[in-house]
Motif scaffolding. Structure first.
Motif, PDB file in Angstrom:
ATOM      1  N   PHE A 135     -33.038 -71.667  80.171  1.00  0.00           N
ATOM      2  CA  PHE A 135     -33.372 -73.052  79.818  1.00  0.00           C
ATOM      3  C   PHE A 135     -32.964 -73.304  78.376  1.00  0.00           C
ATOM      4  N   ALA A 136     -32.153 -74.333  78.167  1.00  0.00           N
ATOM      5  CA  ALA A 136     -31.634 -74.633  76.834  1.00  0.00           C
ATOM      6  C   ALA A 136     -32.066 -76.029  76.412  1.00  0.00           C
ATOM      7  N   ILE A 137     -33.012 -76.092  75.472  1.00  0.00           N
ATOM      8  CA  ILE A 137     -33.481 -77.383  74.957  1.00  0.00           C
ATOM      9  C   ILE A 137     -33.534 -77.398  73.438  1.00  0.00           C
ATOM     10  N   THR A 138     -34.031 -76.326  72.816  1.00  0.00           N
ATOM     11  CA  THR A 138     -34.245 -76.293  71.363  1.00  0.00           C
ATOM     12  C   THR A 138     -32.926 -76.278  70.614  1.00  0.00           C
ATOM     13  N   GLU A 139     -32.867 -77.040  69.519  1.00  0.00           N
ATOM     14  CA  GLU A 139     -31.682 -77.079  68.662  1.00  0.00           C
ATOM     15  C   GLU A 139     -32.083 -76.828  67.213  1.00  0.00           C
ATOM     16  N   PRO A 140     -31.144 -76.342  66.403  1.00  0.00           N
ATOM     17  CA  PRO A 140     -31.470 -76.016  65.011  1.00  0.00           C
ATOM     18  C   PRO A 140     -32.036 -77.191  64.217  1.00  0.00           C
ATOM     19  N   ASP A 141     -31.556 -78.401  64.488  1.00  0.00           N
ATOM     20  CA  ASP A 141     -31.983 -79.553  63.688  1.00  0.00           C
ATOM     21  C   ASP A 141     -32.892 -80.515  64.451  1.00  0.00           C
ATOM     22  N   ALA A 142     -33.326 -80.111  65.646  1.00  0.00           N
ATOM     23  CA  ALA A 142     -34.184 -80.997  66.433  1.00  0.00           C
ATOM     24  C   ALA A 142     -35.618 -80.493  66.475  1.00  0.00           C
ATOM     25  N   GLY A 143     -35.815 -79.192  66.652  1.00  0.00           N
ATOM     26  CA  GLY A 143     -37.164 -78.645  66.705  1.00  0.00           C
ATOM     27  C   GLY A 143     -37.987 -79.294  67.799  1.00  0.00           C
ATOM     28  N   THR A 170     -32.344 -69.725  72.766  1.00  0.00           N
ATOM     29  CA  THR A 170     -32.182 -69.725  74.215  1.00  0.00           C
ATOM     30  C   THR A 170     -32.511 -68.326  74.713  1.00  0.00           C
ATOM     31  N   SER A 171     -33.602 -68.184  75.424  1.00  0.00           N
ATOM     32  CA  SER A 171     -34.102 -66.866  75.810  1.00  0.00           C
ATOM     33  C   SER A 171     -33.406 -66.352  77.066  1.00  0.00           C
TER      34      SER A 171
END
Length: 398
Positions: A135-143, A170-171
């Motif tokens: 699952f890919a949601i988190t981004e460096p500048d979005a948190g 991304t785990s």
């Protein structure tokens, strides 16, 4: 280290199990995972390998898909059943984060919003463990601000999309065959905002690369930066309705918080069981150290906090299964479990004295995993913001 199944004396920490079916499920998971035990998990992590043997056995036993529909290879249960599985795995010293990612998040989202073809293609494998989806949601500048996601889905000329951008933390993407991606639409809507959509892409798709992060987490699942360089996604890879990804992703985020809470609670139960065992066996001047209130009371207080967190997690799971709004309960459950796990693990380490810092006793290398739950999958500060605004009616602070 003794690898017999771990459990507390007395009532065995079963307060949250209100049905015989759930008690039987917990015992079955305890026996299976306890047969592997903490030393197996530590050895896998130390060698940089995956817990594939345990994962495979969990899938064959039907535990990974216990919450998924029977017509798609699942057990036909609910989130409350998966909550038991996740907690009991962690309580045996095997907190496998992939169970949260693939069955709890991806499986739940696809079950709720996937097309019939997507459900038939992915859910049976997710249920039996032969297929894993990251699952890919988190981004460096979005948190925590999902609205600031910049990974973008650009339409191509064949009715599909090209994904461009990057994701953070991304785990387990290196051990998955597919990736569930949250991306914003390239063109803004009438209100000027870029809506979000959900896409499935293969992890070997052209243009998709990932780089491992140097993480303190002692888990088989590694953490990655994931890069999308015009990664192609066919029309069949769109999950649900285009532009409604934010609404759809919450079909997975609340279960993710419940699942994370259950993993934290399981770690806490493992720590307390080890702490209680040591306090019973370790003697100073012919007296077990557990006879002293200075040792006994902190463990008892930690136990109470964990049991309260467990009840909240199960309440959130049951509300979700009943189709009720479980956002508040899921957030509170995750908050309580994160704090309780750190407290329980810290006290168990303290009871062991210097031995608590030895990996032989199976506690110290769980520290950063337990501590993670105060920060992720949603930080305790964002939970407090949610409660302040939605539960107490206070002005929004961000």
């Amino acid at each position: 280290m003794d690898n017999t199944p771990v459990g507390l004396p007395g009532k065995g920490s079963r307060i949250s199990d209100t049905t015989q079916e759930r008690r039987d499920l917990r015992e079955a998971v305890r026996q299976l995972v306890g047969g592997y035990g903490r030393s197996y998990f530590q050895d896998v992590v130390a060698r940089g390998e995956k817990a594939d043997a345990l994962w495979s056995d969990m899938g064959k036993a039907g535990f990974l898909g216990v919450h998924l529909p029977e017509e798609h290879g699942g057990g036909g249960g609910g989130l409350a059943d998966l909550a038991v599985v996740i907690e009991e795995m962690a309580s045996q010293g095997c907190p496998m984060f992939m169970v949260v990612i693939s069955p709890a998040i991806a499986g739940t989202v696809l079950s709720a919003h996937g097309t019939p073809e997507q459900k038939q293609k992915y859910l049976p494998g997710i249920a039996d463990g032969t297929f894993r989806m990251a699952f890919a949601i988190t981004e460096p500048d979005a948190g925590s601000n999902t609205h600031k996601i910049t990974t973008t889905a650009h339409r191509d000329g064949d009715g599909g999309w090209r994904l461009r951008g990057q994701k953070y933390w991304t785990s387990g993407v290196d051990e998955c065959q597919a990736l569930l991606v949250v991306a914003r639409d390239a063109e803004p809507g009438p209100d000027g905002r870029h809506t979000l959509s959900l896409f499935i892409c293969d992890t070997d798709a052209p243009g998709l690369t990932f780089q491992q992060l140097d993480s303190a987490l002692q888990l088989p699942e590694k953490q990655f930066m994931t890069f999308f360089d015009d990664v192609p996604v066919e029309r069949a890879g769109l999950v649900g309705t285009e532009g409604e990804g934010l609404k759809q992703v919450f079909a997975g985020l609340n279960p993710e918080r419940v699942a994370a809470a259950c993993m934290a609670n399981g770690i806490a139960r493992y720590a307390l069981a080890r702490g209680a065992q040591y306090a019973n066996e370790r003697t100073v001047w012919k007296t077990p150290i557990g006879a002293h209130q200075g040792v006994a009371h902190p463990l008892a207080e930690a136990y109470i906090a964990v049991e309260l967190a467990r009840l909240m997690a199960m309440r959130a799971a049951e509300m979700s299964d009943a189709g009720l709004d479980a956002a508040e309960a899921s957030n509170i459950a995750k908050f309580a479990a994160g704090d309780a796990a750190v407290k329980a693990l810290d006290q168990a380490i303290q009871v062991h004295g210097g031995n608590g810092l030895s990996n032989e006793y199976g506690l110290a290398d769980l520290w950063f995993v337990a501590r993670m739950f105060k920060t992720a999958p949603v930080s305790r500060e964002m939970v407090l913001n949610h409660v302040a605004q939605h539960s107490l009616g206070l002005p929004k602070s961000y």
